[in-house]
Design a protein around this motif. Sequence first.
Motif, PDB file in Angstrom:
ATOM      1  N   PHE A  29       0.831  -1.200   0.000  1.00 40.17           N
ATOM      2  CA  PHE A  29       0.000   0.000   0.000  1.00 40.17           C
ATOM      3  C   PHE A  29       0.866   1.250   0.000  1.00 40.17           C
ATOM      4  O   PHE A  29       0.631   2.192  -0.756  1.00 40.17           O
ATOM      5  N   SER A  30       1.869   1.237   0.862  1.00 44.37           N
ATOM      6  CA  SER A  30       2.749   2.400   0.955  1.00 44.37           C
ATOM      7  C   SER A  30       4.108   1.967   1.498  1.00 44.37           C
ATOM      8  O   SER A  30       4.177   1.203   2.450  1.00 44.37           O
ATOM      9  N   ILE A  31       5.156   2.464   0.882  1.00 42.67           N
ATOM     10  CA  ILE A  31       6.521   2.168   1.338  1.00 42.67           C
ATOM     11  C   ILE A  31       7.042   3.358   2.121  1.00 42.67           C
ATOM     12  O   ILE A  31       7.009   4.494   1.654  1.00 42.67           O
ATOM     13  N   PHE A  32       7.546   3.100   3.318  1.00 42.31           N
ATOM     14  CA  PHE A  32       8.094   4.154   4.159  1.00 42.31           C
ATOM     15  C   PHE A  32       9.602   4.269   3.989  1.00 42.31           C
ATOM     16  O   PHE A  32      10.151   5.361   3.966  1.00 42.31           O
ATOM     17  N   ALA A  49      22.755   0.648   4.938  1.00 37.04           N
ATOM     18  CA  ALA A  49      22.269   1.909   4.390  1.00 37.04           C
ATOM     19  C   ALA A  49      20.761   1.868   4.338  1.00 37.04           C
ATOM     20  O   ALA A  49      20.160   0.797   4.207  1.00 37.04           O
ATOM     21  N   THR A  50      20.157   3.047   4.435  1.00 35.49           N
ATOM     22  CA  THR A  50      18.713   3.141   4.363  1.00 35.49           C
ATOM     23  C   THR A  50      18.320   4.363   3.548  1.00 35.49           C
ATOM     24  O   THR A  50      19.070   5.346   3.489  1.00 35.49           O
ATOM     25  N   ILE A  51      17.150   4.283   2.906  1.00 35.97           N
ATOM     26  CA  ILE A  51      16.635   5.400   2.134  1.00 35.97           C
ATOM     27  C   ILE A  51      15.135   5.499   2.382  1.00 35.97           C
ATOM     28  O   ILE A  51      14.422   4.505   2.321  1.00 35.97           O
ATOM     29  N   THR A  52      14.681   6.701   2.716  1.00 36.43           N
ATOM     30  CA  THR A  52      13.273   6.904   3.026  1.00 36.43           C
ATOM     31  C   THR A  52      12.470   7.153   1.746  1.00 36.43           C
ATOM     32  O   THR A  52      13.043   7.325   0.657  1.00 36.43           O
ATOM     33  N   SER A  53      11.172   7.220   1.904  1.00 34.09           N
ATOM     34  CA  SER A  53      10.316   7.495   0.757  1.00 34.09           C
ATOM     35  C   SER A  53      10.598   8.874   0.169  1.00 34.09           C
ATOM     36  O   SER A  53      10.390   9.096  -1.019  1.00 34.09           O
ATOM     37  N   ASN A  76       9.448   0.037  -7.355  1.00 33.26           N
ATOM     38  CA  ASN A  76       9.582  -0.485  -5.978  1.00 33.26           C
ATOM     39  C   ASN A  76      10.896  -1.247  -5.820  1.00 33.26           C
ATOM     40  O   ASN A  76      10.937  -2.338  -5.245  1.00 33.26           O
ATOM     41  N   THR A  77      11.957  -0.657  -6.315  1.00 31.72           N
ATOM     42  CA  THR A  77      13.262  -1.309  -6.313  1.00 31.72           C
ATOM     43  C   THR A  77      14.287  -0.434  -5.628  1.00 31.72           C
ATOM     44  O   THR A  77      14.287   0.790  -5.812  1.00 31.72           O
ATOM     45  N   VAL A  78      15.130  -1.056  -4.839  1.00 35.58           N
ATOM     46  CA  VAL A  78      16.221  -0.352  -4.172  1.00 35.58           C
ATOM     47  C   VAL A  78      17.540  -0.948  -4.645  1.00 35.58           C
ATOM     48  O   VAL A  78      17.621  -2.143  -4.916  1.00 35.58           O
ATOM     49  N   TYR A  79      18.538  -0.093  -4.759  1.00 35.08           N
ATOM     50  CA  TYR A  79      19.847  -0.503  -5.232  1.00 35.08           C
ATOM     51  C   TYR A  79      20.909  -0.164  -4.197  1.00 35.08           C
ATOM     52  O   TYR A  79      20.753   0.758  -3.406  1.00 35.08           O
ATOM     53  N   LEU A  80      22.003  -0.917  -4.235  1.00 36.53           N
ATOM     54  CA  LEU A  80      23.155  -0.592  -3.409  1.00 36.53           C
ATOM     55  C   LEU A  80      24.387  -0.699  -4.296  1.00 36.53           C
ATOM     56  O   LEU A  80      24.788  -1.802  -4.688  1.00 36.53           O
TER      57      LEU A  80
END
Length: 121
Positions: A29-32, A49-53, A76-80
């Motif tokens: 529903f929602s990514i924080f 590491a973290t990344i917010t919306s 909806n993908t995160v990269y490092l």
Amino acid sequence: QVQLVESGGGLVQPGGSLRLSCAASGSIFSIFAMAWYRQAPGKQRELVATITSGGSTKYADSVKGRFAISRDNAKNTVYLQMNSLKPADTAVYYCNLKAATMSNLLPSDYWGRGTQVTVST
């Protein structure tokens, strides 16, 4: 309900680079926030590491200046991106998602299965 699929791990020589990806799918529903953690043999899992919306990022001191976290909200993908890798970076890297779903509107943590990163000659 929520699936996280990581990719991009492998064996690399010291000084080399790798790029990890984590794609989230399901009834989101929602990514924080999205994050990467790692766990080396015999050690506790630690935040890398973290990344917010909103795009704010935070890094562990040990990776500052070498790693970069980014995200593609549409996918909806995160990269490092990991550069100047050291043997001490060897670990299983886990993707973490803090999100609300269609059936659970409270922010909850979801985890991928992990991808192995080995830095060695």
